[in-house]
Design an enzyme around this catalytic site. Structure first.
Site, PDB file in Angstrom:
ATOM      1  N   ARG A  30       0.835  -1.210   0.000  1.00 24.57           N
ATOM      2  CA  ARG A  30       0.000   0.000   0.000  1.00 24.57           C
ATOM      3  C   ARG A  30       0.866   1.255   0.000  1.00 24.57           C
ATOM      4  O   ARG A  30       1.887   1.313   0.696  1.00 24.57           O
ATOM      5  CB  ARG A  30      -0.944  -0.010   1.201  1.00 24.57           C
ATOM      6  CG  ARG A  30      -1.911  -1.170   1.156  1.00 24.57           C
ATOM      7  CD  ARG A  30      -3.143  -0.981   1.998  1.00 24.57           C
ATOM      8  NE  ARG A  30      -3.925  -2.223   2.036  1.00 24.57           N
ATOM      9  CZ  ARG A  30      -4.757  -2.642   1.078  1.00 24.57           C
ATOM     10  NH1 ARG A  30      -4.949  -1.895   0.003  1.00 24.57           N
ATOM     11  NH2 ARG A  30      -5.386  -3.791   1.183  1.00 24.57           N
ATOM     12  N   ASP A  31       0.422   2.246  -0.792  1.00 25.44           N
ATOM     13  CA  ASP A  31       1.119   3.535  -0.819  1.00 25.44           C
ATOM     14  C   ASP A  31       1.003   4.197   0.557  1.00 25.44           C
ATOM     15  O   ASP A  31      -0.048   4.163   1.195  1.00 25.44           O
ATOM     16  CB  ASP A  31       0.523   4.437  -1.904  1.00 25.44           C
ATOM     17  CG  ASP A  31       1.437   5.605  -2.246  1.00 25.44           C
ATOM     18  OD1 ASP A  31       2.015   5.598  -3.344  1.00 25.44           O
ATOM     19  OD2 ASP A  31       1.566   6.527  -1.405  1.00 25.44           O
ATOM     20  N   VAL A  97      10.200   8.337  -7.035  1.00 20.72           N
ATOM     21  CA  VAL A  97      10.998   7.186  -6.591  1.00 20.72           C
ATOM     22  C   VAL A  97      11.460   6.447  -7.847  1.00 20.72           C
ATOM     23  O   VAL A  97      10.636   5.954  -8.628  1.00 20.72           O
ATOM     24  CB  VAL A  97      10.185   6.250  -5.674  1.00 20.72           C
ATOM     25  CG1 VAL A  97      11.023   5.029  -5.301  1.00 20.72           C
ATOM     26  CG2 VAL A  97       9.712   6.994  -4.421  1.00 20.72           C
ATOM     27  N   HIS A 101       7.509   1.463 -10.497  1.00 21.05           N
ATOM     28  CA  HIS A 101       6.340   1.046  -9.746  1.00 21.05           C
ATOM     29  C   HIS A 101       5.087   1.405 -10.523  1.00 21.05           C
ATOM     30  O   HIS A 101       4.983   2.508 -11.072  1.00 21.05           O
ATOM     31  CB  HIS A 101       6.295   1.690  -8.352  1.00 21.05           C
ATOM     32  CG  HIS A 101       6.516   3.164  -8.353  1.00 21.05           C
ATOM     33  ND1 HIS A 101       7.767   3.720  -8.489  1.00 21.05           N
ATOM     34  CD2 HIS A 101       5.645   4.203  -8.271  1.00 21.05           C
ATOM     35  CE1 HIS A 101       7.664   5.037  -8.475  1.00 21.05           C
ATOM     36  NE2 HIS A 101       6.383   5.357  -8.351  1.00 21.05           N
TER      37      HIS A 101
HETATM   38  P1  5GP Z   1       6.013   8.447  -7.932  1.00 19.99           P
HETATM   39  O1  5GP Z   1       5.762   9.922  -7.773  1.00 19.99           O
HETATM   40  O2  5GP Z   1       7.498   8.125  -7.945  1.00 19.99           O
HETATM   41  O3  5GP Z   1       5.267   7.826  -9.082  1.00 19.99           O
HETATM   42  O4  5GP Z   1       5.347   7.770  -6.657  1.00 19.99           O
HETATM   43  C1  5GP Z   1       6.050   7.432  -5.505  1.00 19.99           C
HETATM   44  C2  5GP Z   1       5.008   6.961  -4.503  1.00 19.99           C
HETATM   45  O5  5GP Z   1       5.686   6.333  -3.426  1.00 19.99           O
HETATM   46  C3  5GP Z   1       4.161   8.099  -3.902  1.00 19.99           C
HETATM   47  O6  5GP Z   1       2.778   7.861  -4.166  1.00 19.99           O
HETATM   48  C4  5GP Z   1       4.484   8.022  -2.406  1.00 19.99           C
HETATM   49  O7  5GP Z   1       3.366   8.289  -1.582  1.00 19.99           O
HETATM   50  C5  5GP Z   1       4.998   6.606  -2.233  1.00 19.99           C
HETATM   51  N1  5GP Z   1       5.952   6.424  -1.155  1.00 19.99           N
HETATM   52  C6  5GP Z   1       7.022   7.238  -0.867  1.00 19.99           C
HETATM   53  N2  5GP Z   1       7.689   6.750   0.185  1.00 19.99           N
HETATM   54  C7  5GP Z   1       7.050   5.594   0.567  1.00 19.99           C
HETATM   55  C8  5GP Z   1       7.294   4.648   1.612  1.00 19.99           C
HETATM   56  O8  5GP Z   1       8.244   4.737   2.398  1.00 19.99           O
HETATM   57  N3  5GP Z   1       6.434   3.605   1.689  1.00 19.99           N
HETATM   58  C9  5GP Z   1       5.365   3.469   0.846  1.00 19.99           C
HETATM   59  N4  5GP Z   1       4.561   2.413   1.030  1.00 19.99           N
HETATM   60  N5  5GP Z   1       5.110   4.345  -0.153  1.00 19.99           N
HETATM   61  C10 5GP Z   1       5.946   5.400  -0.281  1.00 19.99           C
END
Ligand code: 5GP
Ligand code: ZN
Length: 119
Positions: A30-31, A97, A101
């Site tokens: 889960r996010d 990140v 994903h």
């Molecule tokens: P991006 O912007 O790279 O597509 O999405 C990164 C996602 O990773 C974001 O929705 C953010 O909330 C999630 N995220 C960041 N740090 C963590 C973490 O430590 N654990 C989890 N489960 N999600 C994270």
């Protein structure tokens, strides 16, 4: 990659996550800041920076990520009403990140595909 990468650290168990599905080569959790009633991240355990690198380097693994996302969608009861699967990629894509994903969103109507009309 390993210790520098947040999601590699989740795969290694160094950072806790709420895992909803695991296969030998993929992980779904889960996010931490959900943007919809269901917001799950699906990753390959092996580090690839983004979806383009993954598709180029291991297309079968890219398929496994999609299959895991579909299985989570079924587990979460999303198949009837539908869901959205999204790979943010690079700066314009808003990727934060850099371990590929898929965002799986569902559980409510998700609105327009983009916040605004950019065309
Ligand atoms: P991006 O912007 O790279 O597509 O999405 C990164 C996602 O990773 C974001 O929705 C953010 O909330 C999630 N995220 C960041 N740090 C963590 C973490 O430590 N654990 C989890 N489960 N999600 C994270
Ligand atoms: Zn990584």
């Amino acid at each position: 990659m390993g210790s520098d990468c947040l999601f590699c650290r989740i795969v290694a168990g160094e950072i806790p996550a709420t895992v909803v599905r695991e296969t030998p080569r993929t992980l779904a959790f889960r996010d931490i800041a959900p943007k919809a009633p269901v917001h799950v991240l699906v990753i390959p355990k092996e580090h690839y920076a983004d979806v383009a690198t993954l598709a180029e380097g291991d297309p079968a693994l890219a398929g496994e990520v999609l299959a895991t996302a579909a299985a989570v969608a079924e587990d979460e009861g999303l198949l009837g009403d539908g869901f959205r699967l999204m790979f943010n990629t690079g700066a314009y894509g808003g990727q934060e990140v850099f371990h590929v994903h898929a965002h799986l969103f569902g559980g409510a109507p998700l609105g327009p595909m983009l916040a605004g009309d950019l065309a």
